[in-house]
Design a protein around this motif. Sequence first.
Motif, PDB file in Angstrom:
ATOM      1  N   VAL A 103      70.022  26.482 -68.290  1.00 41.79           N
ATOM      2  CA  VAL A 103      69.332  26.056 -69.518  1.00 41.79           C
ATOM      3  C   VAL A 103      69.485  24.558 -69.731  1.00 41.79           C
ATOM      4  CG1 VAL A 103      69.261  26.303 -72.024  1.00 41.79           C
ATOM      5  CG2 VAL A 103      69.594  28.326 -70.585  1.00 41.79           C
ATOM      6  N   ASP A 104      70.664  24.026 -69.413  1.00 40.49           N
ATOM      7  CA  ASP A 104      70.917  22.600 -69.637  1.00 40.49           C
ATOM      8  C   ASP A 104      70.752  21.773 -68.362  1.00 40.49           C
ATOM      9  OD1 ASP A 104      73.088  23.713 -68.338  1.00 40.49           O
ATOM     10  OD2 ASP A 104      74.576  22.492 -69.399  1.00 40.49           O
ATOM     11  N   SER A 105      69.985  22.286 -67.390  1.00 33.89           N
ATOM     12  CA  SER A 105      69.776  21.549 -66.141  1.00 33.89           C
ATOM     13  C   SER A 105      69.140  20.195 -66.408  1.00 33.89           C
ATOM     14  CB  SER A 105      68.874  22.347 -65.195  1.00 33.89           C
ATOM     15  OG  SER A 105      69.522  23.496 -64.709  1.00 33.89           O
ATOM     16  N   LYS A 106      69.653  19.183 -65.719  1.00 36.36           N
ATOM     17  CA  LYS A 106      69.072  17.857 -65.831  1.00 36.36           C
ATOM     18  C   LYS A 106      67.744  17.769 -65.083  1.00 36.36           C
ATOM     19  CE  LYS A 106      73.721  15.845 -65.993  1.00 36.36           C
ATOM     20  NZ  LYS A 106      74.694  14.979 -65.295  1.00 36.36           N
ATOM     21  N   ASP A 107      67.564  18.699 -64.131  1.00 37.82           N
ATOM     22  CA  ASP A 107      66.350  18.690 -63.329  1.00 37.82           C
ATOM     23  C   ASP A 107      66.086  20.109 -62.838  1.00 37.82           C
ATOM     24  OD1 ASP A 107      64.403  18.266 -61.162  1.00 37.82           O
ATOM     25  OD2 ASP A 107      64.917  16.151 -61.385  1.00 37.82           O
ATOM     26  N   THR A 108      64.821  20.526 -62.853  1.00 35.98           N
ATOM     27  CA  THR A 108      64.451  21.814 -62.285  1.00 35.98           C
ATOM     28  C   THR A 108      63.990  21.595 -60.857  1.00 35.98           C
ATOM     29  OG1 THR A 108      63.770  22.666 -64.441  1.00 35.98           O
ATOM     30  CG2 THR A 108      62.923  23.807 -62.503  1.00 35.98           C
ATOM     31  N   LEU A 109      64.720  22.147 -59.918  1.00 34.01           N
ATOM     32  CA  LEU A 109      64.465  21.893 -58.505  1.00 34.01           C
ATOM     33  C   LEU A 109      63.459  22.872 -57.908  1.00 34.01           C
ATOM     34  CD1 LEU A 109      68.199  21.318 -57.475  1.00 34.01           C
ATOM     35  CD2 LEU A 109      66.531  19.611 -58.236  1.00 34.01           C
ATOM     36  N   ASN A 110      63.247  23.999 -58.586  1.00 36.14           N
ATOM     37  CA  ASN A 110      62.343  25.029 -58.069  1.00 36.14           C
ATOM     38  C   ASN A 110      60.898  24.540 -58.077  1.00 36.14           C
ATOM     39  OD1 ASN A 110      64.686  26.053 -59.668  1.00 36.14           O
ATOM     40  ND2 ASN A 110      64.173  27.948 -58.616  1.00 36.14           N
ATOM     41  N   THR A 111      60.162  24.849 -57.008  1.00 37.46           N
ATOM     42  CA  THR A 111      58.754  24.472 -56.927  1.00 37.46           C
ATOM     43  C   THR A 111      57.932  25.631 -56.376  1.00 37.46           C
ATOM     44  OG1 THR A 111      59.027  23.563 -54.692  1.00 37.46           O
ATOM     45  CG2 THR A 111      59.273  22.029 -56.539  1.00 37.46           C
ATOM     46  N   GLU A 112      56.656  25.618 -56.722  1.00 37.27           N
ATOM     47  CA  GLU A 112      55.747  26.638 -56.212  1.00 37.27           C
ATOM     48  C   GLU A 112      55.579  26.501 -54.700  1.00 37.27           C
ATOM     49  OE1 GLU A 112      54.511  29.243 -57.620  1.00 37.27           O
ATOM     50  OE2 GLU A 112      55.427  28.750 -59.552  1.00 37.27           O
ATOM     51  N   VAL A 113      55.536  25.255 -54.200  1.00 32.41           N
ATOM     52  CA  VAL A 113      55.330  25.071 -52.766  1.00 32.41           C
ATOM     53  C   VAL A 113      56.507  25.634 -51.974  1.00 32.41           C
ATOM     54  CG1 VAL A 113      56.263  22.709 -52.740  1.00 32.41           C
ATOM     55  CG2 VAL A 113      54.672  23.451 -50.960  1.00 32.41           C
ATOM     56  N   ALA A 114      57.734  25.451 -52.478  1.00 34.69           N
ATOM     57  CA  ALA A 114      58.898  26.037 -51.808  1.00 34.69           C
ATOM     58  C   ALA A 114      58.825  27.559 -51.832  1.00 34.69           C
ATOM     59  CB  ALA A 114      60.184  25.556 -52.464  1.00 34.69           C
ATOM     60  N   THR A 115      58.394  28.108 -52.965  1.00 35.29           N
ATOM     61  CA  THR A 115      58.266  29.563 -53.094  1.00 35.29           C
ATOM     62  C   THR A 115      57.230  30.101 -52.120  1.00 35.29           C
ATOM     63  OG1 THR A 115      58.837  29.384 -55.439  1.00 35.29           O
ATOM     64  CG2 THR A 115      57.803  31.436 -54.716  1.00 35.29           C
ATOM     65  N   GLU A 116      56.112  29.395 -51.956  1.00 35.18           N
ATOM     66  CA  GLU A 116      55.068  29.845 -51.040  1.00 35.18           C
ATOM     67  C   GLU A 116      55.526  29.786 -49.589  1.00 35.18           C
ATOM     68  OE1 GLU A 116      52.088  27.134 -52.431  1.00 35.18           O
ATOM     69  OE2 GLU A 116      51.000  28.717 -53.476  1.00 35.18           O
ATOM     70  N   ILE A 117      56.259  28.732 -49.222  1.00 32.65           N
ATOM     71  CA  ILE A 117      56.770  28.618 -47.852  1.00 32.65           C
ATOM     72  C   ILE A 117      57.724  29.766 -47.548  1.00 32.65           C
ATOM     73  CG2 ILE A 117      58.271  27.249 -46.343  1.00 32.65           C
ATOM     74  CD1 ILE A 117      57.020  24.743 -47.599  1.00 32.65           C
ATOM     75  N   VAL A 118      58.655  30.008 -48.478  1.00 33.56           N
ATOM     76  CA  VAL A 118      59.629  31.080 -48.264  1.00 33.56           C
ATOM     77  C   VAL A 118      58.932  32.442 -48.219  1.00 33.56           C
ATOM     78  CG1 VAL A 118      61.602  32.292 -49.255  1.00 33.56           C
ATOM     79  CG2 VAL A 118      61.561  29.793 -49.239  1.00 33.56           C
ATOM     80  N   SER A 119      58.033  32.685 -49.154  1.00 36.29           N
ATOM     81  CA  SER A 119      57.393  33.994 -49.262  1.00 36.29           C
ATOM     82  C   SER A 119      56.445  34.283 -48.108  1.00 36.29           C
ATOM     83  CB  SER A 119      56.628  34.102 -50.580  1.00 36.29           C
ATOM     84  OG  SER A 119      57.501  33.975 -51.683  1.00 36.29           O
ATOM     85  N   ASN A 120      55.691  33.261 -47.654  1.00 32.80           N
ATOM     86  CA  ASN A 120      54.599  33.495 -46.711  1.00 32.80           C
ATOM     87  C   ASN A 120      54.851  33.026 -45.284  1.00 32.80           C
ATOM     88  OD1 ASN A 120      52.754  34.579 -48.726  1.00 32.80           O
ATOM     89  ND2 ASN A 120      52.639  32.503 -49.527  1.00 32.80           N
ATOM     90  N   LEU A 121      55.715  32.025 -45.087  1.00 33.66           N
ATOM     91  CA  LEU A 121      55.908  31.471 -43.750  1.00 33.66           C
ATOM     92  C   LEU A 121      57.273  31.775 -43.153  1.00 33.66           C
ATOM     93  CD1 LEU A 121      54.217  27.963 -44.213  1.00 33.66           C
ATOM     94  CD2 LEU A 121      53.217  30.081 -43.321  1.00 33.66           C
ATOM     95  N   ILE A 122      58.295  31.880 -44.000  1.00 32.30           N
ATOM     96  CA  ILE A 122      59.651  32.165 -43.511  1.00 32.30           C
ATOM     97  C   ILE A 122      60.021  33.614 -43.757  1.00 32.30           C
ATOM     98  CG2 ILE A 122      62.111  31.623 -43.786  1.00 32.30           C
ATOM     99  CD1 ILE A 122      61.276  28.772 -44.558  1.00 32.30           C
ATOM    100  N   GLY A 123      59.755  34.086 -44.950  1.00 36.02           N
ATOM    101  CA  GLY A 123      60.171  35.437 -45.341  1.00 36.02           C
ATOM    102  C   GLY A 123      61.301  35.353 -46.345  1.00 36.02           C
ATOM    103  N   LYS A 124      61.238  36.231 -47.343  1.00 40.30           N
ATOM    104  CA  LYS A 124      62.248  36.231 -48.395  1.00 40.30           C
ATOM    105  C   LYS A 124      63.585  36.703 -47.841  1.00 40.30           C
ATOM    106  CE  LYS A 124      63.203  38.311 -52.927  1.00 40.30           C
ATOM    107  NZ  LYS A 124      62.670  39.226 -53.964  1.00 40.30           N
ATOM    108  N   PRO A 125      64.625  35.866 -47.865  1.00 40.05           N
ATOM    109  CA  PRO A 125      65.925  36.271 -47.327  1.00 40.05           C
ATOM    110  C   PRO A 125      66.597  37.317 -48.199  1.00 40.05           C
ATOM    111  CG  PRO A 125      66.097  34.122 -48.364  1.00 40.05           C
ATOM    112  CD  PRO A 125      64.641  34.491 -48.391  1.00 40.05           C
ATOM    113  N   ASN A 126      67.554  38.024 -47.612  1.00 42.74           N
ATOM    114  CA  ASN A 126      68.263  39.061 -48.368  1.00 42.74           C
ATOM    115  C   ASN A 126      69.457  38.504 -49.125  1.00 42.74           C
ATOM    116  OD1 ASN A 126      69.971  38.537 -46.244  1.00 42.74           O
ATOM    117  ND2 ASN A 126      69.574  40.476 -45.189  1.00 42.74           N
TER     118      ASN A 126
END
Length: 291
Positions: A103-126
């Motif tokens: 909640v008090d993060s100075k920066d949000t590091l999560n991005t849609e492009v990272a999510t798409e790479i993981v979900s579609n090109l690498i695969g969601k890790p366990n």
Amino acid sequence: MKNVKKISVWLVFASLWLGCKEALPPIDFTEPIKLLRDTTYIADNLPVGVQKNVLLEDISGVRCTNCPKAAVIAHELKDSFPDRVVVMTLHTWELSTLTAPYVDSKDTLNTEVATEIVSNLIGKPNGLPAGAIDRRIFSGSSVRYINNYNSWRTLVHDILKEEPVADINLSLVRTGDNTVNANIKTTFLKGQSEAVFLSVFLIESGIVSNQEMPDVTINNDYVHNDILRMGITPYAGIKLADNVEVGRVFEKGIPIEIPKKYNQDNCSIVVLVNFAGSNSDVLQCVEAHVN
């Protein structure tokens, strides 16, 4: 009744035929990028002294206690092989128990492009930490991600010994306070019989924000490096060709506007030549600092 049977047989045949087709790259609906230069030709002479570079994608999370340990290994490799190991740290919206921002993060590091790479090109890790090395599936595995970060060194060292498939020449030209032109020349040293893509990303280092540490404390001043901030191209890249011969050259000029919220002194442009779809291997990569 006969017509019903014919239709049923046709539907069964069609479903089987479609089920056997090779997986296609995920559809991307983003606007096409505007190219300042776009040409292709066969080179009279191939570049010499080209080496194989390696992309290490560190799938990380701010609530992952062992992710700082994985980051140390990733950046030790980058420091040991300057200009040959490219690190992109991916903070996905998946695995939210490990990746959700504080909640008090100075920066949000999560991005849609990272999510798409993981979900579609690498695969969601366990689980996390996890990483992908040139997005390959290694012997003994059926997935592209690697949870054992202690094995990253050996795998990277082995790939660095391989002969390069392509050469990427990347130069950045400053055009304004927060704009650069990326001039990219890709020369294929070996022919490829499947579609090849060019991917361009913006990464940033020196980001101070929260991170859970191995001792389960929260470090509010943790320094995050090589964070994937945005995709200049769609996440799977732009298609260069359906196949290429030895000596095929592609030259592209891409204008890049860097959001002012990012520290340009700590930003780099990463360029990949990769496959997409069921085979998402990275063939070559390069990184250039904005300043």
